[in-house]
Write a protein that holds these residues in place. Sequence first.
Motif, mmCIF file in Angstrom:
data_model
loop_
_atom_site.group_PDB
_atom_site.id
_atom_site.type_symbol
_atom_site.label_atom_id
_atom_site.label_comp_id
_atom_site.label_asym_id
_atom_site.label_seq_id
_atom_site.Cartn_x
_atom_site.Cartn_y
_atom_site.Cartn_z
ATOM 1 N N UNK A 65 0.861 -1.197 0.102
ATOM 2 C CA UNK A 65 0.197 0.115 0.141
ATOM 3 C C UNK A 65 0.845 1.324 -0.099
ATOM 4 N N UNK A 66 2.032 1.226 0.665
ATOM 5 C CA UNK A 66 2.817 2.344 0.742
ATOM 6 C C UNK A 66 3.281 3.098 -0.696
ATOM 7 N N UNK A 67 3.242 1.883 -1.536
ATOM 8 C CA UNK A 67 3.726 2.342 -2.904
ATOM 9 C C UNK A 67 2.909 3.581 -3.741
ATOM 10 N N UNK A 68 1.709 3.330 -3.302
ATOM 11 C CA UNK A 68 0.734 4.227 -3.980
ATOM 12 C C UNK A 68 1.058 5.721 -3.656
ATOM 13 N N UNK A 69 1.489 5.831 -2.299
ATOM 14 C CA UNK A 69 1.730 7.333 -1.959
ATOM 15 C C UNK A 69 3.257 7.572 -2.514
ATOM 16 N N UNK A 70 3.959 6.746 -2.517
ATOM 17 C CA UNK A 70 5.584 7.048 -2.989
ATOM 18 C C UNK A 70 5.257 7.504 -4.411
ATOM 19 N N UNK A 71 4.712 6.685 -5.310
ATOM 20 C CA UNK A 71 4.705 6.927 -6.934
ATOM 21 C C UNK A 71 3.882 8.414 -6.959
ATOM 22 N N UNK A 72 2.628 8.442 -6.270
ATOM 23 C CA UNK A 72 1.928 9.709 -6.329
ATOM 24 C C UNK A 72 2.894 10.924 -6.113
ATOM 25 N N UNK A 73 3.672 11.184 -4.916
ATOM 26 C CA UNK A 73 4.385 12.001 -4.638
ATOM 27 C C UNK A 73 5.288 12.207 -5.560
ATOM 28 N N UNK A 74 6.014 11.329 -6.417
ATOM 29 C CA UNK A 74 6.969 11.504 -7.383
ATOM 30 C C UNK A 74 6.091 12.342 -8.687
ATOM 31 N N UNK A 75 5.050 11.970 -9.063
ATOM 32 C CA UNK A 75 4.259 12.278 -10.147
ATOM 33 C C UNK A 75 3.871 13.910 -9.951
ATOM 34 N N UNK A 76 3.556 14.174 -8.614
ATOM 35 C CA UNK A 76 3.135 15.650 -8.392
ATOM 36 C C UNK A 76 4.243 16.432 -8.571
ATOM 37 N N UNK A 77 5.624 16.050 -8.168
ATOM 38 C CA UNK A 77 6.643 16.767 -8.098
ATOM 39 C C UNK A 77 7.082 16.734 -9.611
ATOM 40 N N UNK A 78 6.272 17.854 -10.599
ATOM 41 C CA UNK A 78 6.550 17.744 -12.160
ATOM 42 C C UNK A 78 7.996 17.997 -12.435
ATOM 43 N N UNK A 79 8.508 19.007 -11.589
ATOM 44 C CA UNK A 79 9.842 19.702 -12.265
ATOM 45 C C UNK A 79 10.678 18.672 -11.957
ATOM 46 N N UNK A 80 10.682 17.532 -11.120
ATOM 47 C CA UNK A 80 11.712 16.518 -11.057
ATOM 48 C C UNK A 80 11.541 15.199 -11.961
ATOM 49 N N UNK A 81 10.498 15.343 -12.701
ATOM 50 C CA UNK A 81 10.196 14.060 -13.400
ATOM 51 C C UNK A 81 10.819 13.886 -14.692
ATOM 52 N N UNK A 82 11.413 12.963 -15.082
ATOM 53 C CA UNK A 82 12.169 12.791 -16.145
ATOM 54 C C UNK A 82 11.116 12.569 -17.488
ATOM 55 N N UNK A 83 11.131 13.304 -18.633
ATOM 56 C CA UNK A 83 10.427 12.876 -19.673
ATOM 57 C C UNK A 83 10.574 11.280 -20.307
#
Length: 1117
Positions: free
Chosen positions: A720-738
């Motif tokens: 279950x904690x993976x959902x929150x981890x992945x969502x946090x990454x996705x919300x940080x759009x500036x740190x996401x690699x295309x």
Amino acid sequence: MQMAAAAGMKCWNAGNATKWDKSWPQRGRLMMLMWIILSGSLCLTVDGQMKIPPETVQQWAVSFGKEIAALSARYSGAKLLQKKYKDIEGVVKLEEVDGEELVKKFAEEMEEMLGRKMKSVKRLAEAAEDADLYHDYNETLEFDYYNSMLINSLDEDGNSVPLGGEFPLEANEHFNSLRVNTQLSNIQVPTNVYNRDPDIINGVYMSEALNDVFIDNFQKDPTLTWQYFGSSTGFFRLYPGIQWTPDENGVVTFDCRNRNWYIQAATSPKDVVIVVDVSGSMKGLRMTIAKHTINTILDTLGENDFVNIIAYSDYVRYVEPCFKGTLVQADLDNREHFKLLVEELHVKGEGKVKNALKESFKILNEAAALGQGSLCNQAIMLVTDGAMEDFQDVFEALNWPERRVRVFTYLIGREMTFAENVKWIACNNKGYYTHVSTLADVQENVMEYLHVLSRPMVINHDHDIIWTEAYMDSVLPNTEKLFNTQAESLLLMTSVAMPVFSKKKETLSHGILLGVVGTDVALRELMRLAPRYKLGAHGYVYLITNNGYILSHPDLRPLYKEGKKLKPKPNYNSVDLSEVEWEDTEEKLRTAMVKGETGTLSLDVRATVDKGTRAMFLKNDYFHTVINETPFSLGIVLTQGYGQYIFIGNVSVEEGLHDLLTPDLTIANEWTYCETDIDPAHRKLSQLEAVVQYLTGKELDLECDMQLLQQTLFDAVVTAPMEAYWTALMLNTSGMDDGVETVFLGTRSGLMRLQRYAGTEKRVAKSFLTSADKENMFTLDHFPVWYRRAAEYPAGQFLYYMPRRETRVGRIVIATTAVTVTVGKKTAIAGAIGVQMTLEVLESRFWAITTQCSDVEGICPLRCGSADIECFVIDNNGFVLISKQRNNAGRFFGEIDGSVMTTLIRMGMFKRVSLFDYQAMCKMNSHSVSSARPLLSPFYGLASALKWFLSNFLLFLLEFNICGFWHTEHFADAKPSFSVSSAHKKKGDILQPCDTEYPSFVHEPSVKETNSIIKCGRCQKMFVVQQIPESNLLMLVVQADCDCSRQYGPITMEPKEVKYNASVKCDRMRSQKIRRRPESCHAYHPQENAYDCGRASFISLSVSLFFISLSFSAIVS
């Protein structure tokens, strides 16, 4: 080295010489120029050997490895997931999977399920026999029934057509979403059978009693599929009722009496020798009818029967010389082989039947003496236009008085001169005589022998239940859709059937067979009884018949592609266990299973994933036992290592249900968490919906697998904690690699979580992890590819690969790693986690690292951007991920540079693994012919096609008199169909079954780096290979200015057909593997009425058509 250094210094001096002594004479300047050119050439040669410093490549590999490991770990969250499973190690139990107990449990559940089907069939047989007992035959009976071809059809006036009427149909998920009527059965009648014939009307009326039994059976066992009664008169009663669809010619060729379930239930196993007259008098139409008769006889044989074919004229010859003096199993392979040979028979000489009969008795007697063949019924089928010799002494010497061998005779053609002789042969040898004068007569007349062979069983009233081999039902309307949506190995079914006899005392000695009742069992339903989660990533279940043929196996591939269409292979249901489990070279496993033994065996195997392109080395434990009351044996396979253990966790339903109801979570919909097929109200539920309904108490009557539910809830909580981890990454759009598109995880319980980092419009891999992407999902057949590959790689290290070209859309790469649970010294795989990204994500990092300069004195010794250097990243199977040439991605490196790949194999960095495919399809070689026939010229092939067409056209005319054309109903019921498409196919385009060998390549992980120089004529090519740490990848830097393609050809992974010489091929065809004979045999009964031994068929013929026939006969012969 000193010379090299000196040369290098000279090169440097030459290259930096900027001033010239102008006092030098002209000649001196010319010599100096030549020296500069020569020394420059030496510089290039020596520098060519030394300009790829291994330490630089190593530095690149380390940097790139760190970058992609950090990238994969960050976006997947693998370390977090591993930590979560580490945290629960103190509260879980790790149990070893007991293969012996598991196979026994699975077999008992399958036996129980199949037992329910047998009880249903017995109820049908009893009801049919009782209905017949109390039915008095009425020649003038009129009865309107639902004809499945005519239901819901209207005439020009808007009224229902005769035998039609309103027949409600509704789509039903249980019957593959076909429109059916579960309240009524209906009747299918073949085109060549008159649907108002008194025999048909009486049989249909009598069998109406089965409707209530069909419905009652379905209520008692909701897992039942199709139930049916096939009548000996030709009609077929099917429940539930459906709309039957004719072929493109408006013809229904389906005849239940031709189906394996009917033939096997109607007769005991048999040895058959077909004897065909090929004398000059058999020319033209007679030979065409004779060939069709032989093919029809072959179609009535199954894998428990044995056969051979002899042709005679002045002398006796075997149509297949390889089979001389023996009987061969009548499996699909051999039957089709015989049909090809029969098609090429030609007439010549005078017919002398005595020697042919002697040879036939010799074959049958020797088979019985040696314990070969079926060891049950024996029969000779004589196909001839007349018998002139004195042949009585042959029967007196070889068959009388016991008459152990029955002789069936087929008089071909209109000539009746020798009818009495031919009939005498049959009547004096407990056989049956028929007169076959047209193509339309063949089917009905061939069927007569089955009724004769069934007499002893009928008189004894022995209701033997039979199970068929695996087969594919190509009759139903949505077969093509199923081909494209279901795993190949799960498309097949088996049938259980039982004969139905007349119990009337006045017909007892005649042994009248009324027909056969049966029901189908889809093999995917049997496989559901062996849950995938208990078997692990590489484990599987398989079933074989008493003949050693595959009933179900995940590696069975019954389909092949012809153009854009998927079609069943000619030998799809006669694939032997030894051809799938080919590592069992001594056939110990096969022998034990065929004999019905219970036991275990361990084998080192070369398994493959990704459609055979990638090899894995596994140690498999095989456990097997017999399924009682059936001819089947069950086997399960568990892989040693991680597959040996399963861990069991425990959480509350409330906690687990909370984490189960999150949008990123799914479970394997093809698995059975809860049984949704019993109650019709549950059939629309997905597995996840059914689980939730059960756990919330809304549907407590659902039958659920509690162990699987418990494990699924536990996995839901831990992940279950993976959902929150992945969502946090996705919300940080500036740190996401295309280019990072999807992150996913899967556990042994079939649970999956996934997060789409990129929207649909931006994603390259739009179909990845959708319902259409079967290879990457948990299915009834297998775990996902990314899960299976991760399971054989060290946990915590990412494995990278590109999916096969035909399965991916765009340039994508998948990174995956296993997650484990360890208790004490035991370790089990809890699941796998990974990320899917575009190849550009890795490429950008790779080129950034390999095109920058090092800090060594400001000099840039090596750049992957240089024109004289080629840089690659390849995986552990030799497939290219990164290359300057973008279209190289996904290709096997040996195809790009055979010289380097050859050297890597020679140096031991890669190992070539030979794999075999005994289910392959190869293009027919125009020069490969049977040992029984000469090569046919193109002209002869054209002539044969013309002859075939004219013969069939003539037969079409002869089957009807002129009056028949004016009676449309009669014409519709008797319309013949034929196709000439095969005549126009080029031989080279035709695919036929074959054996192939193909290579796979595997990196030897102990060899982490190497370099070498390849001598290629006037130049030398240097290369350096370095393993990229913490991955399955290798960095390969190759000198690009030396072409070695003349000395080293490409290395491909293309399969090559295994060619067998005539002797080996013959031995393979003649060989008879160990098999388990059916337990029952009914070959004789003293009360049998042998005087009922034949009839002739008579037809009306116009004089004009008779003379036309004579003209065509002259042409086609």
